[in-house]
Design an enzyme around this catalytic site. Structure first.
Site, PDB file in Angstrom:
ATOM      1  N   LYS A 170       0.814  -1.192   0.000  1.00 55.83           N
ATOM      2  CA  LYS A 170       0.000   0.000   0.000  1.00 55.83           C
ATOM      3  C   LYS A 170       0.859   1.257   0.000  1.00 55.83           C
ATOM      4  O   LYS A 170       0.425   2.318  -0.416  1.00 55.83           O
ATOM      5  CB  LYS A 170      -0.879   0.057   1.258  1.00 55.83           C
ATOM      6  CG  LYS A 170      -1.929  -0.979   1.372  1.00 55.83           C
ATOM      7  CD  LYS A 170      -2.707  -0.732   2.672  1.00 55.83           C
ATOM      8  CE  LYS A 170      -3.644  -1.858   2.974  1.00 55.83           C
ATOM      9  NZ  LYS A 170      -4.264  -1.700   4.286  1.00 55.83           N
ATOM     10  N   GLY A 171       2.059   1.138   0.517  1.00 54.95           N
ATOM     11  CA  GLY A 171       2.894   2.310   0.738  1.00 54.95           C
ATOM     12  C   GLY A 171       3.177   3.146  -0.483  1.00 54.95           C
ATOM     13  O   GLY A 171       3.408   4.347  -0.390  1.00 54.95           O
ATOM     14  N   ASP A 174       7.929   2.299  -2.767  1.00 53.47           N
ATOM     15  CA  ASP A 174       8.071   3.431  -1.856  1.00 53.47           C
ATOM     16  C   ASP A 174       9.428   3.426  -1.166  1.00 53.47           C
ATOM     17  O   ASP A 174      10.092   4.451  -1.094  1.00 53.47           O
ATOM     18  CB  ASP A 174       6.924   3.481  -0.842  1.00 53.47           C
ATOM     19  CG  ASP A 174       6.756   2.178  -0.063  1.00 53.47           C
ATOM     20  OD1 ASP A 174       7.302   1.137  -0.473  1.00 53.47           O
ATOM     21  OD2 ASP A 174       6.044   2.200   0.967  1.00 53.47           O
ATOM     22  N   ASP A 206      14.215  -1.246   1.509  1.00 57.27           N
ATOM     23  CA  ASP A 206      14.720  -1.351   2.869  1.00 57.27           C
ATOM     24  C   ASP A 206      15.573  -2.618   2.977  1.00 57.27           C
ATOM     25  O   ASP A 206      16.676  -2.660   2.448  1.00 57.27           O
ATOM     26  CB  ASP A 206      13.501  -1.377   3.801  1.00 57.27           C
ATOM     27  CG  ASP A 206      13.807  -1.155   5.263  1.00 57.27           C
ATOM     28  OD1 ASP A 206      14.948  -1.382   5.686  1.00 57.27           O
ATOM     29  OD2 ASP A 206      12.887  -0.770   6.000  1.00 57.27           O
ATOM     30  N   LYS A 244      17.267   2.646   1.515  1.00 54.84           N
ATOM     31  CA  LYS A 244      17.868   2.586   2.847  1.00 54.84           C
ATOM     32  C   LYS A 244      18.880   1.435   2.866  1.00 54.84           C
ATOM     33  O   LYS A 244      18.618   0.357   3.398  1.00 54.84           O
ATOM     34  CB  LYS A 244      16.770   2.365   3.891  1.00 54.84           C
ATOM     35  CG  LYS A 244      17.217   2.662   5.311  1.00 54.84           C
ATOM     36  CD  LYS A 244      16.228   2.219   6.370  1.00 54.84           C
ATOM     37  CE  LYS A 244      14.915   2.926   6.343  1.00 54.84           C
ATOM     38  NZ  LYS A 244      14.066   2.523   7.502  1.00 54.84           N
ATOM     39  N   PHE A 259      13.369   5.022  11.240  1.00 52.98           N
ATOM     40  CA  PHE A 259      12.017   4.581  10.924  1.00 52.98           C
ATOM     41  C   PHE A 259      11.239   5.774  10.394  1.00 52.98           C
ATOM     42  O   PHE A 259      10.964   6.722  11.132  1.00 52.98           O
ATOM     43  CB  PHE A 259      11.323   3.963  12.138  1.00 52.98           C
ATOM     44  CG  PHE A 259      10.117   3.176  11.743  1.00 52.98           C
ATOM     45  CD1 PHE A 259      10.237   1.845  11.363  1.00 52.98           C
ATOM     46  CD2 PHE A 259       8.874   3.769  11.678  1.00 52.98           C
ATOM     47  CE1 PHE A 259       9.137   1.119  10.950  1.00 52.98           C
ATOM     48  CE2 PHE A 259       7.762   3.049  11.271  1.00 52.98           C
ATOM     49  CZ  PHE A 259       7.897   1.723  10.904  1.00 52.98           C
ATOM     50  N   VAL A 260      10.909   5.725   9.096  1.00 60.70           N
ATOM     51  CA  VAL A 260      10.265   6.861   8.436  1.00 60.70           C
ATOM     52  C   VAL A 260       8.805   6.573   8.121  1.00 60.70           C
ATOM     53  O   VAL A 260       8.422   5.427   7.856  1.00 60.70           O
ATOM     54  CB  VAL A 260      11.024   7.272   7.149  1.00 60.70           C
ATOM     55  CG1 VAL A 260      12.388   7.847   7.492  1.00 60.70           C
ATOM     56  CG2 VAL A 260      11.164   6.108   6.183  1.00 60.70           C
ATOM     57  N   ASP A 270       3.996   3.973   6.428  1.00 56.36           N
ATOM     58  CA  ASP A 270       3.182   3.901   7.640  1.00 56.36           C
ATOM     59  C   ASP A 270       3.892   3.248   8.809  1.00 56.36           C
ATOM     60  O   ASP A 270       4.938   2.616   8.662  1.00 56.36           O
ATOM     61  CB  ASP A 270       1.926   3.082   7.353  1.00 56.36           C
ATOM     62  CG  ASP A 270       2.212   1.591   7.262  1.00 56.36           C
ATOM     63  OD1 ASP A 270       1.619   0.822   8.043  1.00 56.36           O
ATOM     64  OD2 ASP A 270       3.035   1.183   6.413  1.00 56.36           O
ATOM     65  N   ARG A 315       0.351   7.545   6.899  1.00 61.56           N
ATOM     66  CA  ARG A 315       0.505   7.535   5.443  1.00 61.56           C
ATOM     67  C   ARG A 315       0.133   8.878   4.822  1.00 61.56           C
ATOM     68  O   ARG A 315       0.654   9.246   3.776  1.00 61.56           O
ATOM     69  CB  ARG A 315      -0.374   6.448   4.811  1.00 61.56           C
ATOM     70  CG  ARG A 315       0.047   5.026   5.100  1.00 61.56           C
ATOM     71  CD  ARG A 315      -0.781   4.054   4.254  1.00 61.56           C
ATOM     72  NE  ARG A 315      -0.674   2.680   4.683  1.00 61.56           N
ATOM     73  CZ  ARG A 315       0.301   1.851   4.326  1.00 61.56           C
ATOM     74  NH1 ARG A 315       1.270   2.267   3.550  1.00 61.56           N
ATOM     75  NH2 ARG A 315       0.304   0.597   4.753  1.00 61.56           N
TER      76      ARG A 315
END
Length: 180
Positions: A42-43, A98, A101, A129, A152-153, A159, A165
């Site tokens: 969803k991000g 998005d 990571d 990241k 942690f963004v 989210d 979000r």
């Protein structure tokens, strides 16, 4: 909600400027190729909506929904909640992501989409990241908006437990919020 943000990492203006820059690059890259642009939900929703308008060449939209997170940690277990609906065989495919990571989800997504035999497959991520990357993941993004530190963004689609979000910027979440 904004009281939970330690600091703003990327402003709304920085994000919009980068989207415009990436849009110009991707327009040139995919001119005449009629790509399928796959968003990983969803991000990616907010980044995707902005990017699809910034790409000025005909393209097709599609989405996947892959889940691997619980709270702030990746479970490592990938679940395809929604697969692409387009036939990717012989098509040029661009994954919009998005955040790149650990790379576990993106590695799974790439392997999954390659099974559908696209003509090409590239990755565009808003945030990279690298400090969190799983050493077993050898993928590299073809297009990167911003390389960010290991924090942690949230915001701009990202989210924490389905919240934050809708922030128009990318902010660093205060540790006390997610360490409760």
């Amino acid at each position: 909600m904004e009281n939970d943000i330690q600091s703003i990492l990327l402003t709304q203006q920085q994000l919009q400027s980068k989207v415009a820059e990436l849009g110009e690059i991707l327009t040139r890259e995919y001119e005449g190729k009629d790509p399928i642009i796959v968003g990983v939900l969803k991000g990616v929703a907010i980044f995707y909506a902005d990017m699809i308008r910034a790409i000025k060449t005909p393209c097709q939209m599609d989405f996947m929904w892959i889940s691997s997170y619980a709270g702030t940690s990746s479970t490592g277990n990938m679940i395809v909640r929604q697969d692409v609906t387009a036939d990717l065989k012989g098509r040029h495919v661009l994954i919009l992501e998005d955040i790149f990571d650990t790379g576990n989800s993106l590695d799974f997504t790439v392997r999954h989409l390659l099974e559908k035999e696209p003509a090409s497959l590239k990755i565009c991520t808003l945030l990279d990241k690298p400090e969190r990357r799983n050493p077993k993941v050898t993928l590299q993004a073809d297009y990167v908006g911003f390389t960010i530190p290991n924090a942690f963004v949230v915001g701009y689609g990202l989210d924490y437990n389905e919240h934050y979000r809708n922030l128009p910027y990318v902010g660093i979440l205060k540790p006390e919020v997610y360490e409760k």
